[in-house]
Design a protein around this motif. Structure first.
Motif, PDB file in Angstrom:
ATOM      1  N   THR A  12      -5.088 -75.212  22.892  1.00  0.00           N
ATOM      2  CA  THR A  12      -5.982 -74.135  22.480  1.00  0.00           C
ATOM      3  C   THR A  12      -7.231 -74.685  21.805  1.00  0.00           C
ATOM      4  O   THR A  12      -8.344 -74.223  22.067  1.00  0.00           O
ATOM      5  CB  THR A  12      -5.239 -73.163  21.530  1.00  0.00           C
ATOM      6  OG1 THR A  12      -4.083 -72.674  22.208  1.00  0.00           O
ATOM      7  CG2 THR A  12      -6.121 -72.003  21.132  1.00  0.00           C
ATOM      8  N   ILE A  13      -7.054 -75.688  20.942  1.00  0.00           N
ATOM      9  CA  ILE A  13      -8.203 -76.326  20.287  1.00  0.00           C
ATOM     10  C   ILE A  13      -9.109 -76.971  21.334  1.00  0.00           C
ATOM     11  O   ILE A  13     -10.336 -76.871  21.259  1.00  0.00           O
ATOM     12  CB  ILE A  13      -7.739 -77.349  19.236  1.00  0.00           C
ATOM     13  CG1 ILE A  13      -7.129 -76.627  18.044  1.00  0.00           C
ATOM     14  CG2 ILE A  13      -8.888 -78.242  18.785  1.00  0.00           C
ATOM     15  CD1 ILE A  13      -6.420 -77.546  17.068  1.00  0.00           C
ATOM     16  N   TRP A  15      -9.418 -76.074  24.477  1.00  0.00           N
ATOM     17  CA  TRP A  15     -10.062 -75.022  25.264  1.00  0.00           C
ATOM     18  C   TRP A  15     -11.251 -74.439  24.520  1.00  0.00           C
ATOM     19  O   TRP A  15     -12.359 -74.356  25.056  1.00  0.00           O
ATOM     20  CB  TRP A  15      -9.031 -73.935  25.583  1.00  0.00           C
ATOM     21  CG  TRP A  15      -9.504 -72.932  26.573  1.00  0.00           C
ATOM     22  CD1 TRP A  15      -9.577 -73.091  27.927  1.00  0.00           C
ATOM     23  CD2 TRP A  15      -9.978 -71.609  26.299  1.00  0.00           C
ATOM     24  NE1 TRP A  15     -10.053 -71.947  28.507  1.00  0.00           N
ATOM     25  CE2 TRP A  15     -10.305 -71.023  27.530  1.00  0.00           C
ATOM     26  CE3 TRP A  15     -10.135 -70.876  25.143  1.00  0.00           C
ATOM     27  CZ2 TRP A  15     -10.789 -69.733  27.628  1.00  0.00           C
ATOM     28  CZ3 TRP A  15     -10.621 -69.583  25.244  1.00  0.00           C
ATOM     29  CH2 TRP A  15     -10.942 -69.034  26.487  1.00  0.00           C
ATOM     30  N   TRP A  16     -11.046 -74.054  23.260  1.00  0.00           N
ATOM     31  CA  TRP A  16     -12.136 -73.464  22.479  1.00  0.00           C
ATOM     32  C   TRP A  16     -13.214 -74.494  22.168  1.00  0.00           C
ATOM     33  O   TRP A  16     -14.407 -74.198  22.216  1.00  0.00           O
ATOM     34  CB  TRP A  16     -11.609 -72.845  21.189  1.00  0.00           C
ATOM     35  CG  TRP A  16     -10.944 -71.532  21.425  1.00  0.00           C
ATOM     36  CD1 TRP A  16      -9.610 -71.286  21.418  1.00  0.00           C
ATOM     37  CD2 TRP A  16     -11.573 -70.290  21.733  1.00  0.00           C
ATOM     38  NE1 TRP A  16      -9.371 -69.962  21.703  1.00  0.00           N
ATOM     39  CE2 TRP A  16     -10.555 -69.325  21.891  1.00  0.00           C
ATOM     40  CE3 TRP A  16     -12.900 -69.890  21.885  1.00  0.00           C
ATOM     41  CZ2 TRP A  16     -10.824 -68.003  22.192  1.00  0.00           C
ATOM     42  CZ3 TRP A  16     -13.161 -68.563  22.174  1.00  0.00           C
ATOM     43  CH2 TRP A  16     -12.135 -67.638  22.332  1.00  0.00           C
ATOM     44  N   GLY A  17     -12.812 -75.718  21.831  1.00  0.00           N
ATOM     45  CA  GLY A  17     -13.778 -76.762  21.503  1.00  0.00           C
ATOM     46  C   GLY A  17     -14.654 -77.142  22.681  1.00  0.00           C
ATOM     47  O   GLY A  17     -15.865 -77.354  22.523  1.00  0.00           O
ATOM     48  N   HIS A  19     -15.409 -75.261  25.274  1.00  0.00           N
ATOM     49  CA  HIS A  19     -16.334 -74.153  25.527  1.00  0.00           C
ATOM     50  C   HIS A  19     -17.459 -74.137  24.495  1.00  0.00           C
ATOM     51  O   HIS A  19     -18.604 -73.849  24.833  1.00  0.00           O
ATOM     52  CB  HIS A  19     -15.589 -72.819  25.533  1.00  0.00           C
ATOM     53  CG  HIS A  19     -14.910 -72.531  26.828  1.00  0.00           C
ATOM     54  ND1 HIS A  19     -13.683 -73.049  27.152  1.00  0.00           N
ATOM     55  CD2 HIS A  19     -15.299 -71.800  27.895  1.00  0.00           C
ATOM     56  CE1 HIS A  19     -13.337 -72.631  28.356  1.00  0.00           C
ATOM     57  NE2 HIS A  19     -14.302 -71.870  28.837  1.00  0.00           N
ATOM     58  N   ALA A  20     -17.126 -74.458  23.245  1.00  0.00           N
ATOM     59  CA  ALA A  20     -18.168 -74.534  22.210  1.00  0.00           C
ATOM     60  C   ALA A  20     -19.173 -75.639  22.543  1.00  0.00           C
ATOM     61  O   ALA A  20     -20.387 -75.463  22.360  1.00  0.00           O
ATOM     62  CB  ALA A  20     -17.537 -74.783  20.841  1.00  0.00           C
ATOM     63  N   THR A  54     -20.130 -70.292  31.136  1.00  0.00           N
ATOM     64  CA  THR A  54     -19.236 -70.496  30.000  1.00  0.00           C
ATOM     65  C   THR A  54     -18.769 -69.169  29.427  1.00  0.00           C
ATOM     66  O   THR A  54     -17.595 -69.003  29.083  1.00  0.00           O
ATOM     67  CB  THR A  54     -19.933 -71.341  28.917  1.00  0.00           C
ATOM     68  OG1 THR A  54     -20.385 -72.565  29.498  1.00  0.00           O
ATOM     69  CG2 THR A  54     -18.987 -71.660  27.778  1.00  0.00           C
ATOM     70  N   LEU A  58     -14.982 -67.922  29.222  1.00  0.00           N
ATOM     71  CA  LEU A  58     -14.352 -67.473  27.979  1.00  0.00           C
ATOM     72  C   LEU A  58     -13.675 -66.117  28.157  1.00  0.00           C
ATOM     73  O   LEU A  58     -12.661 -65.838  27.523  1.00  0.00           O
ATOM     74  CB  LEU A  58     -15.380 -67.389  26.852  1.00  0.00           C
ATOM     75  CG  LEU A  58     -15.722 -68.715  26.185  1.00  0.00           C
ATOM     76  CD1 LEU A  58     -16.913 -68.550  25.256  1.00  0.00           C
ATOM     77  CD2 LEU A  58     -14.527 -69.265  25.437  1.00  0.00           C
ATOM     78  N   ARG A  60     -12.246 -65.361  30.767  1.00  0.00           N
ATOM     79  CA  ARG A  60     -11.209 -65.709  31.756  1.00  0.00           C
ATOM     80  C   ARG A  60     -11.412 -64.991  33.070  1.00  0.00           C
ATOM     81  O   ARG A  60     -10.472 -64.525  33.710  1.00  0.00           O
ATOM     82  CB  ARG A  60      -9.827 -65.447  31.182  1.00  0.00           C
ATOM     83  CG  ARG A  60      -9.534 -66.340  30.009  1.00  0.00           C
ATOM     84  CD  ARG A  60      -8.096 -66.278  29.610  1.00  0.00           C
ATOM     85  NE  ARG A  60      -7.925 -67.019  28.372  1.00  0.00           N
ATOM     86  CZ  ARG A  60      -7.353 -66.543  27.301  1.00  0.00           C
ATOM     87  NH1 ARG A  60      -6.849 -65.340  27.314  1.00  0.00           N
ATOM     88  NH2 ARG A  60      -7.247 -67.260  26.218  1.00  0.00           N
ATOM     89  N   PRO A 118      -9.000 -77.412  29.575  1.00  0.00           N
ATOM     90  CA  PRO A 118      -9.276 -76.130  28.928  1.00  0.00           C
ATOM     91  C   PRO A 118      -8.417 -74.961  29.390  1.00  0.00           C
ATOM     92  O   PRO A 118      -8.073 -74.106  28.596  1.00  0.00           O
ATOM     93  CB  PRO A 118     -10.747 -75.883  29.259  1.00  0.00           C
ATOM     94  CG  PRO A 118     -11.305 -77.242  29.347  1.00  0.00           C
ATOM     95  CD  PRO A 118     -10.223 -78.074  29.985  1.00  0.00           C
TER      96      PRO A 118
END
Length: 127
Positions: A12-13, A15-17, A19-20, A54, A58, A60, A118
């Motif tokens: 999860t980290i 995936w979010w990281g 995308h960030a 992106t 996000l 999905r 991700p």
């Protein structure tokens, strides 16, 4: 095989990281751009496509993954083009690494087999 909570958290980290990072790359283009010329450049379209892809990813929405792969392939080809013209820099290696990871991690094989991509984590979680 059940996914441990540690693996779910790492996925999860990631995936979010990631995308960030992609959002930052797209936004940084517009933050660092000189707006006084008033023109629209191909790089603006590239950064805009990255931001849109992106955002769709996000949410999905599968077209976001396909668009991210297209943007990544375009990014790799741009680096190859600059290298071909003798304008390569050390930072281009980082760009190629980011775009190659983007191309791989949003592909169909990563969704099925790789936990730390991700989108790989969401296929492995048990509800």
């Amino acid at each position: 095989m059940e996914t441990s909570q540690r693996d779910a958290l790492l996925g999860t980290i990631t995936w979010w990281g990631f995308h960030a990072l992609l959002i930052w790359m797209g936004a940084w283009h517009f933050f660092s751009r000189d707006l006084t010329d008033g023109g629209l450049f191909v790089s603006d379209l590239f950064a805009g496509a990255l931001l849109v892809a992106t955002a769709l990813s996000l949410l999905r929405i599968s077209v976001g993954c396909h668009l991210l792969r297209f943007v990544a392939l375009t990014g790799i080809l741009l680096v190859v083009y600059h290298a071909w013209n003798g304008k390569a820099e050390w930072g281009n290696l980082t760009d190629v690494a980011i775009w190659a990871y983007t191309f791989y991690s949003f592909g169909p094989s990563s969704w099925k087999y790789s936990l730390y991509t991700p989108l790989g984590i969401f296929g492995k979680l048990k509800t």
